[in-house]
Design a protein around this motif. Structure first.
Motif: not given
Length: 258
Positions: A56, A62, A66, A135-136, A139-140, A144, A147, A180-181
């Motif tokens: 990722g 990736d 996950y 975080y997800r 990002v969604a 970003r 995050a 995203h990581t």
């Protein structure tokens, strides 16, 4: 830079440097393999060093979903390149990943951990249990930047002035690119408690390294990790903080791996 294919088909990028007994380097959160580049170059004076991009980030691929087990499999691919076993080094949340991978039975000869950021009860506030979801969700939603801000301000605890400066820095787009990581590392850290059950399974010689100028909560949690290890030791590097100087860290690792 070369690539190897992990078990699920994900390409994992790595640099191979030097010659000698193999060492694999695992980076922490919000960074790629370049964060370990200086350390890799110094260790390559005595070792064959595999410095890889965790999935990722950087030049690695990736998968849509996950799981920590996929990161274990990424390490399996690097161990195979190294001849079947190797010394392992992890930093920060990458140290937690290296610890869990070793506990799962990966072929580690000696394990070195730089400041795994577990948090003992009462020493500082832990991040929320749903940090990975936070975080997800950012990002969604295409945020970003939020995050990355949340990681710096709410998880690491950096001052607002630093976060504001970071957003104006030329490296900020890189932070957003791998935002995203951050959920991956939050998954690895779980509730930030010292995972004593997993640690008890790590029987290989293990050294936890801490910075003498790091926060007291970090030193205390690192000592707790050592106390839970069947074959562990603790070394404090004077005047170092979490962002350790590779020129100071490398000699300590060479001594331990020798």
């Amino acid at each position: 830079m070369e690539k190897v294919t992990s078990a699920d088909g994900t390409p994992i990028a790595y640099d191979r440097l030097g010659d000698g007994s193999p060492v694999i380097l695992v980076c922490g959160g919000s960074v790629d393999r370049m964060s370990n580049a200086s350390l890799a170059a110094l260790l390559a004076e005595n070792h064959t060093v595999y410095n890889y991009d965790r999935r990722g980030r950087g030049d690695s691929g990736d998968a849509e979903v996950y799981a920590i087990e996929r990161e274990f499999e990424d390490l399996d691919a690097i161990f195979a390149l190294a001849g079947g076993s190797a010394h392992l080094y992890g930093t920060s949340s990458g140290a937690a990943l290296a610890l869990l991978a070793t506990a799962s039975g990966r072929p580690v000869n000696r394990l070195a951990l730089w400041e795994p950021p577990y948090i003992l009860e009462g020493t500082r506030q832990r991040p929320p249990a749903n940090t990975a979801d936070i975080y997800r969700e950012f990002v969604a939603a295409g945020r970003r930047d939020k995050a990355a801000e949340y990681f710096m301000a709410e998880v690491v605890g950096l001052p607002a002035e630093f976060v504001a400066m970071a957003k104006e820095s030329p490296w900020w787009p890189d932070q957003e690119a791998i935002a995203h990581t951050l959920a991956y590392d939050a998954t690895i850290m779980a509730d930030y408690e010292v995972p004593t059950d997993a640690i008890a399974k790590v029987t290989v010689p293990t050294q936890v390294l801490s910075g003498g100028a790091s926060d007291d909560w970090m030193l205390k949690s690192n000592q707790a990790v050592v106390e839970a290890l069947p074959n562990g030791s603790h070394r404090v590097l004077p005047e170092q903080q979490h962002n350790v100087d590779a020129a100071v860290l490398a000699p300590a690792l060479k001594e331990f791996y020798r």
